[in-house]
Design an enzyme around this catalytic site. Sequence first.
Site, PDB file in Angstrom:
ATOM      1  N   LYS A 126       0.863  -1.186   0.000  1.00 15.47           N
ATOM      2  CA  LYS A 126       0.000   0.000   0.000  1.00 15.47           C
ATOM      3  C   LYS A 126       0.894   1.229   0.000  1.00 15.47           C
ATOM      4  O   LYS A 126       2.009   1.184   0.522  1.00 15.47           O
ATOM      5  CB  LYS A 126      -0.881   0.025   1.249  1.00 15.47           C
ATOM      6  CG  LYS A 126      -2.114   0.869   1.095  1.00 15.47           C
ATOM      7  CD  LYS A 126      -3.245   0.035   0.537  1.00 15.47           C
ATOM      8  CE  LYS A 126      -4.486   0.824   0.257  1.00 15.47           C
ATOM      9  NZ  LYS A 126      -5.614  -0.086  -0.025  1.00 15.47           N
ATOM     10  N   ASP A 166      -7.031   4.229  -4.507  1.00 19.91           N
ATOM     11  CA  ASP A 166      -7.702   4.066  -3.214  1.00 19.91           C
ATOM     12  C   ASP A 166      -8.345   5.435  -2.976  1.00 19.91           C
ATOM     13  O   ASP A 166      -8.557   6.186  -3.947  1.00 19.91           O
ATOM     14  CB  ASP A 166      -6.697   3.670  -2.113  1.00 19.91           C
ATOM     15  CG  ASP A 166      -7.366   3.127  -0.848  1.00 19.91           C
ATOM     16  OD1 ASP A 166      -7.669   1.933  -0.803  1.00 19.91           O
ATOM     17  OD2 ASP A 166      -7.593   3.916   0.091  1.00 19.91           O
TER      18      ASP A 166
HETATM   19  N1  GLU Z   1      -7.337   0.164  -2.884  1.00 20.81           N
HETATM   20  C1  GLU Z   1      -8.091  -1.004  -3.198  1.00 20.81           C
HETATM   21  C2  GLU Z   1      -8.083  -1.934  -2.010  1.00 20.81           C
HETATM   22  O1  GLU Z   1      -8.151  -1.482  -0.881  1.00 20.81           O
HETATM   23  C3  GLU Z   1      -7.672  -1.648  -4.512  1.00 20.81           C
HETATM   24  C4  GLU Z   1      -6.237  -2.061  -4.597  1.00 20.81           C
HETATM   25  C5  GLU Z   1      -5.808  -2.533  -5.979  1.00 20.81           C
HETATM   26  O2  GLU Z   1      -6.626  -2.585  -6.885  1.00 20.81           O
HETATM   27  O3  GLU Z   1      -4.625  -2.864  -6.106  1.00 20.81           O
HETATM   28  O4  GLU Z   1      -8.053  -3.135  -2.094  1.00 20.81           O
END
Ligand code: GLU
Length: 449
Positions: A126, A166
């Site tokens: 992340k 996100d």
């Molecule tokens: N931010 C999204 C999550 O919390 C998607 C992450 C992604 O697609 O890599 O899973």
Amino acid sequence: MNAYMKRVLEQVKARNAGEDLFIQTVEEVFKSLEVVVKQHPEYEKMGLLERITEPERQISFRVTWTDDAGKVHVNRGYRVQFNGAIGPYKGGLRFAPNVTLDTMKFLSFEQTFKNSLTSLPMGGGKGGSDFDPNGKSDAEVMRFCQAFMSELYRHIGPDVDVPAGDIGVGAREIGYLFGQYRRITGTYENGVLTGKGIAYGGSLIRPEATGYGAVYYLLEVLKHFGEDIKGKKIAISGFGNVSWGVAKKAAELGAKVVTLAGPDGYIYDPDGIVTDEKIEYMLEMRASGRNKVKDYADKFGVKFFAGEKPWGVEGVDIYMPCAFQNEINMDEAKKIARNKNAYYIEVANMPTTNDALEYLQKHVKIVAPSKAVNAGGVATSGLEMSQNSERLAWTAEEVDAKLKGIMKNIHDASAAAAEECGLGYDLVAGANIAGFKKVAEAMIAQGLI
Ligand code: GLU
């Protein structure tokens, strides 16, 4: 929790003092793992829990950019590469003023188990920044994204780490980030980011995927109880991309979302957010950058409750928090639990404090955890990666069918994992156990790294 788990938890608390969100999520996951850890004495010998709670790598960097008036701004950028045992690190980028290293760590720890649950080969990561895109011009957002990628590019790659969106990062930001990556590296590696526009390698259904996936998961829960989604009323918070997907799919299936919430309060629409006009307006509201849900009330003449949350609304069957971490505390949980038949379906990452989660598990019909419910977003990112590496594009129907299958599988695998451990239909424990087991197995197989 046995002595080994307690010892590791104490170590995690000491080492990450002050990082309360991260500690919260470790505690939440550990609570579910008791039976599994007991069954596997080799975990202790291999230091598995010590390793799985320590990020493989965490990067923090300076991001310098100028606003439209030429003033210099400095933000902090992050990428936490938490666990790469089952695939390249994968997870979104969050741009919001309250982002800290703690936020990144809790999200990437959660992401590790979520990605494992999708059954696709993706590790957990992340990233993001304390940059606030609300109220910024397009040009400012572009310059920020370019500055952010000028450092991030050296840490990512289609087989290394694949960021996505996100909160605060949507198709516009992903476009600017990809442009800068392409310019710096001189390659066309579009598999380095997901959530791209269709013109340069994005996947159909990716924008809808998190919300649609949440509703597909909900369908499986309703099926378990022999109930139909038709006619159900749903309270949600948030009014961004995820809420939009939930409202759209719910309307299509004959249910209705009756609330939306933002930092300014919530709206109640008794007719439901069911028409194309209302659903489209959600996108407009978000794109305006005003970050005010009151705009919906003004446009459609429904009630707006300033400074309040929607969880006390009467006559609701299903509650789906889609906004921020810890938006449901004990007070909110008690409001929801006035309805003993409530379906509490977490959608945002860790929207519930640990005490509230425990309370809800005891007092409502069922609780479903976000790391399973919202996994459709990252799963569809995984499908985008497959399409990019094969240099082809699937139709919307193909992607949607795969997404549906993945969500059913996540639900069924979670239910089975809890059942096997003698925990009954416990979707919270089941998701943690199923997600954890695969990562643990891969880590053991790969030796002490
Ligand atoms: N931010 C999204 C999550 O919390 C998607 C992450 C992604 O697609 O890599 O899973």
